[in-house]
Scaffold this motif. Structure first.
Motif, PDB file in Angstrom:
ATOM      1  N   ASP A 477       0.818  -1.220   0.000  1.00 45.43           N
ATOM      2  CA  ASP A 477       0.000   0.000   0.000  1.00 45.43           C
ATOM      3  C   ASP A 477       0.846   1.262   0.000  1.00 45.43           C
ATOM      4  N   ASP A 478       1.882   1.283   0.878  1.00 44.95           N
ATOM      5  CA  ASP A 478       2.556   2.576   1.078  1.00 44.95           C
ATOM      6  C   ASP A 478       4.081   2.535   0.941  1.00 44.95           C
ATOM      7  N   ASN A 479       4.593   1.423   0.417  1.00 47.94           N
ATOM      8  CA  ASN A 479       6.055   1.313   0.214  1.00 47.94           C
ATOM      9  C   ASN A 479       6.871   1.474   1.491  1.00 47.94           C
ATOM     10  N   THR A 480       6.297   1.111   2.626  1.00 49.99           N
ATOM     11  CA  THR A 480       7.090   1.108   3.859  1.00 49.99           C
ATOM     12  C   THR A 480       7.421  -0.348   4.228  1.00 49.99           C
ATOM     13  N   VAL A 481       8.511  -0.508   4.951  1.00 51.92           N
ATOM     14  CA  VAL A 481       8.951  -1.855   5.355  1.00 51.92           C
ATOM     15  C   VAL A 481       9.299  -1.832   6.838  1.00 51.92           C
ATOM     16  N   THR A 482       9.433  -3.024   7.429  1.00 49.09           N
ATOM     17  CA  THR A 482       9.887  -3.096   8.814  1.00 49.09           C
ATOM     18  C   THR A 482      11.373  -3.422   8.816  1.00 49.09           C
ATOM     19  N   VAL A 483      12.129  -2.700   9.619  1.00 44.06           N
ATOM     20  CA  VAL A 483      13.554  -3.010   9.758  1.00 44.06           C
ATOM     21  C   VAL A 483      13.800  -3.469  11.198  1.00 44.06           C
ATOM     22  N   ARG A 484      14.209  -4.719  11.362  1.00 49.83           N
ATOM     23  CA  ARG A 484      14.452  -5.294  12.688  1.00 49.83           C
ATOM     24  C   ARG A 484      15.950  -5.238  12.980  1.00 49.83           C
ATOM     25  N   GLU A 485      16.250  -4.660  14.152  1.00 50.14           N
ATOM     26  CA  GLU A 485      17.672  -4.562  14.510  1.00 50.14           C
ATOM     27  C   GLU A 485      18.051  -5.793  15.329  1.00 50.14           C
ATOM     28  N   ARG A 486      19.168  -6.408  14.963  1.00 49.79           N
ATOM     29  CA  ARG A 486      19.574  -7.708  15.511  1.00 49.79           C
ATOM     30  C   ARG A 486      19.690  -7.758  17.037  1.00 49.79           C
ATOM     31  N   ASP A 487      20.360  -6.774  17.656  1.00 49.86           N
ATOM     32  CA  ASP A 487      20.680  -6.897  19.083  1.00 49.86           C
ATOM     33  C   ASP A 487      19.521  -6.468  19.982  1.00 49.86           C
ATOM     34  N   SER A 488      18.879  -5.326  19.635  1.00 47.95           N
ATOM     35  CA  SER A 488      17.797  -4.804  20.485  1.00 47.95           C
ATOM     36  C   SER A 488      16.464  -5.429  20.113  1.00 47.95           C
ATOM     37  N   LEU A 489      16.368  -6.006  18.933  1.00 51.93           N
ATOM     38  CA  LEU A 489      15.126  -6.554  18.361  1.00 51.93           C
ATOM     39  C   LEU A 489      14.107  -5.448  18.085  1.00 51.93           C
ATOM     40  N   ASP A 490      14.527  -4.191  18.177  1.00 55.75           N
ATOM     41  CA  ASP A 490      13.632  -3.065  17.857  1.00 55.75           C
ATOM     42  C   ASP A 490      13.228  -3.139  16.403  1.00 55.75           C
ATOM     43  N   GLN A 491      11.985  -2.764  16.133  1.00 55.63           N
ATOM     44  CA  GLN A 491      11.510  -2.754  14.747  1.00 55.63           C
ATOM     45  C   GLN A 491      11.144  -1.321  14.378  1.00 55.63           C
ATOM     46  N   ASP A 492      11.706  -0.856  13.268  1.00 57.80           N
ATOM     47  CA  ASP A 492      11.435   0.507  12.772  1.00 57.80           C
ATOM     48  C   ASP A 492      10.659   0.397  11.479  1.00 57.80           C
ATOM     49  N   ARG A 493       9.721   1.268  11.285  1.00 57.61           N
ATOM     50  CA  ARG A 493       8.997   1.268  10.003  1.00 57.61           C
ATOM     51  C   ARG A 493       9.576   2.406   9.175  1.00 57.61           C
ATOM     52  N   MET A 494       9.961   2.147   7.957  1.00 54.18           N
ATOM     53  CA  MET A 494      10.489   3.237   7.122  1.00 54.18           C
ATOM     54  C   MET A 494      10.165   3.021   5.652  1.00 54.18           C
ATOM     55  N   HIS A 495      10.282   4.095   4.884  1.00 57.43           N
ATOM     56  CA  HIS A 495      10.011   4.042   3.452  1.00 57.43           C
ATOM     57  C   HIS A 495      11.159   3.319   2.749  1.00 57.43           C
ATOM     58  N   ILE A 496      10.812   2.596   1.678  1.00 64.42           N
ATOM     59  CA  ILE A 496      11.847   1.868   0.931  1.00 64.42           C
ATOM     60  C   ILE A 496      12.979   2.804   0.483  1.00 64.42           C
ATOM     61  N   ASP A 497      12.605   4.031   0.130  1.00 67.53           N
ATOM     62  CA  ASP A 497      13.632   4.968  -0.361  1.00 67.53           C
ATOM     63  C   ASP A 497      14.632   5.363   0.732  1.00 67.53           C
ATOM     64  N   GLU A 498      14.277   5.122   1.991  1.00 73.00           N
ATOM     65  CA  GLU A 498      15.194   5.499   3.078  1.00 73.00           C
ATOM     66  C   GLU A 498      16.213   4.392   3.396  1.00 73.00           C
ATOM     67  N   LEU A 499      15.955   3.199   2.866  1.00 72.24           N
ATOM     68  CA  LEU A 499      16.753   2.036   3.296  1.00 72.24           C
ATOM     69  C   LEU A 499      18.251   2.186   3.024  1.00 72.24           C
ATOM     70  N   ALA A 500      18.582   2.636   1.809  1.00 67.19           N
ATOM     71  CA  ALA A 500      20.010   2.703   1.447  1.00 67.19           C
ATOM     72  C   ALA A 500      20.754   3.639   2.398  1.00 67.19           C
ATOM     73  N   HIS A 501      20.132   4.789   2.674  1.00 65.68           N
ATOM     74  CA  HIS A 501      20.785   5.754   3.550  1.00 65.68           C
ATOM     75  C   HIS A 501      20.929   5.175   4.975  1.00 65.68           C
ATOM     76  N   TYR A 502      19.873   4.496   5.402  1.00 68.36           N
ATOM     77  CA  TYR A 502      19.860   3.905   6.757  1.00 68.36           C
ATOM     78  C   TYR A 502      20.976   2.860   6.896  1.00 68.36           C
ATOM     79  N   LEU A 503      21.061   1.972   5.916  1.00 64.57           N
ATOM     80  CA  LEU A 503      22.100   0.917   5.985  1.00 64.57           C
ATOM     81  C   LEU A 503      23.487   1.531   5.905  1.00 64.57           C
ATOM     82  N   GLU A 504      23.646   2.522   5.035  1.00 63.87           N
ATOM     83  CA  GLU A 504      24.932   3.192   4.885  1.00 63.87           C
ATOM     84  C   GLU A 504      25.363   3.798   6.236  1.00 63.87           C
TER      85      GLU A 504
END
Ligand code: GAP
Length: 517
Positions: A477-504
């Protein structure tokens, strides 16, 4: 980490494709290992972190890649032919061979064990009021043990430096050291054993054609000192860095990849004005510790250890020791090598290896401070730090155990996994593959659609993947995804276009390099 956990780490490293025994189908070759698909990625990332911290972060350090084979005279000049020996002792009953100094060090470890026992006993007795530092400094039995350790270390250091092998044998006898395999005290004399492997050139027979597999990468740097200085127009002080294989015919080959016969080194030789070496020794000692701590390794797992027994080329030497599962052991060495190597090569080759210092208006053979770390040993330190067994919430609201490698994100073999929530919905898998194709241009990532999402998370935890990106119905629907962080298990919702910057931002080596400034 206990011995028990260490065994689990070794089998985890094999099960998840980090490290395999060499030639396993032939029952393996002792102290030689192969790196699997995730192992090679982690190893490459460690090397990248080191290389960039040296060559990219210092405008006066340049890199080279010299050959493993060198002219045989190299090893005469460096002292390795005559002095690169380990003191060996055989047990006449079991026929087993040991390094005499390691037998003595193991004896010292036993005394350290007794100290720890005393400390733990007192800790229990005094509870919160217990002052460990004071206890260690004042308790008479602990003091007695510490004095014993000091005396043994000093005597061993002095005898090894003087080449007094008779005294090493005497020390083993006086300490009542027995063969760990048989309990026997029936020892041979101690003798020297050269650690270099050799092979033969095809077209020259005899001694003349004898080639050595380099036991350290450093000599490739020394013999190229003037080539590099002239071609890069470096002024002293400057450094030359190199990563490459080294070979040693180790007698005691144990503790997994801690002591190998074929291994890799990351070495940097820093050429300085004679007389300035201690200043630079202190600088590199501190800088290298910073490099280790930038990985988040806690202070209690790293320490300095001054050498009691200086190598034939050094006038000062310190180890950075890491708390491996089998105790504090050398991870890296920082050595002040004086002008020993360059002067010896100059003498034996008859070629000048001098630098004209415009500041001093004179020619001299520079002094050298080196930093030398084993890639494999660093790999083991990273894995030791990372391996964690813990309870985490599971999907049913209860708890489940997971094994996770908490590898610093910048070193992790795989930076992220792209996971469609379920595999039998084509819209989800198509979208997930789109995201994967976009990100794979910049990051080492994985696509995984097999099994329930929880199991896929566990697989990624086991190889240390810092982020799991889940594509679900909301994504459509909205091109957002869940990003789960390995150690804290926190889940962030973000737009697909933000992923590259986030991983970088979270996984680039620069996240580590900034901590070194
Ligand atoms: N150029 C100096 C030199 O080679 P070293 O203390 O003999 O000094 C440096 O070795 C580092 O190389 C050690 O701190 C260790 O990390 C690594 N190393 C040495 N021998 C090794 C072995 N047999 N297996 C794995 N790593 C080893």
């Amino acid at each position: 980490m206990s011995e028990e956990l260490f065994k689990k780490l070794v089998s985890h490293a094999k099960k998840y494709g980090f490290i395999f025994q060499s030639s396993e189908i032939y029952d393996g070759l002792s102290a030689v290992y192969d790196y699997g698909p995730y192992g090679v990625e982690l190893k490459n990332n460690i090397k990248e972190y080191w290389w960039k911290s040296m060559v990219q972060m210092h405008d006066n350090i340049v890199g080279i890649d010299s050959a493993i084979f060198m002219h045989p005279k190299t090893w005469k000049a460096s002292g390795h032919v005559d002095a690169f020996n380990d003191p060996l002792i055989d047990n006449k009953d079991s026929k087993k061979r040991y390094r005499a100094d390691v037998l003595i060090e193991d004896h010292i470890a036993k005394i350290e064990g007794k100290i720890n026992k005393e400390v733990n006993k007192a800790k229990k007795r005094f509870g919160d009021d217990f002052d460990e530092e004071k206890f260690r400094a004042e308790h008479p039995r602990v003091q007695k043990y510490l004095t014993q350790i000091k005396e043994i270390q000093e005597r061993m250091g002095a005898s090894l430096s003087a080449g007094d092998l008779e005294d090493i044998k005497l020390l083993i006898e006086e300490l009542g050291i027995t063969d760990p395999a048989s309990g026997s005290r029936n020892w041979t004399e101690v003798r020297q054993f050269n650690l270099m492997f050799n092979t033969q050139l095809g077209n020259i027979s005899g001694e003349e054609g004898k080639l050595y597999l380099r036991p350290e990468t450093a000599q490739g740097i020394f013999v190229n000192f003037l080539n590099v200085q002239k071609t890069t127009r470096q002024k002293i002080p400057f450094g030359i860095a190199q990563i490459g294989k080294a070979f040693r015919n180790e007698i005691v080959a144990r503790q997994f990849i801690f002591r190998m016969r074929e291994f890799e080194q990351m070495e940097m030789q820093y050429f300085v004005q004679p007389g300035k070496e201690m200043e630079w020794f202190d600088y590199w000692k501190e800088h290298r510790m910073k490099w280790h701590k930038a990985l988040g390794t806690s202070d209690d797992k790293l320490r300095y250890h001054d050498h009691d027994n200086l190598a034939h080329y050094a006038n000062a030497a310190v180890d950075i020791e890491f708390k491996f599962p089998f105790g504090f052991k050398e991870l890296e060495g920082i050595h002040s090598r004086t002008d020993f190597d360059l002067s010896s090569h100059q003498e034996l080759s008859g070629k000048k290896l001098q630098y004209f210092d415009p500041e001093m208006n004179e020619n001299y053979v520079p002094y050298v401070v080196e930093t030398s770390i084993g890639v494999d040993r660093m790999f083991l330190a990273v894995m030791t730090n990372a391996y964690t067994e813990e309870m985490v919430p599971d999907a049913s609201g209860g708890e489940a155990e997971r094994v996770v490698l908490k590898i610093p994100a910048a070193l992790a073999p795989i930076k992220a996994a792209v996971l469609p929530l379920v595999k039998n919905k084509e819209e989800l898998t198509t979208k997930a593959k789109e995201v994967f194709d976009k990100l794979k241009l910049f990051f080492n990532i994985q696509y995984d659609e097999k099994d329930a999402i929880g199991r896929r998370y566990r697989r990624q935890d086991a190889i240390g993947t810092p982020f799991c990106i889940t594509i679900d119905f909301e994504t459509l629907d909205d091109n957002t995804v869940t990003v789960r962080e390995r150690d804290s298990l926190d889940q962030d919702r973000m737009h697909i276009d933000e992923l590259a910057h986030y991983l970088e931002k979270h996984t680039n080596i620069s996240t580590l390099l900034t901590k070194l400034i």
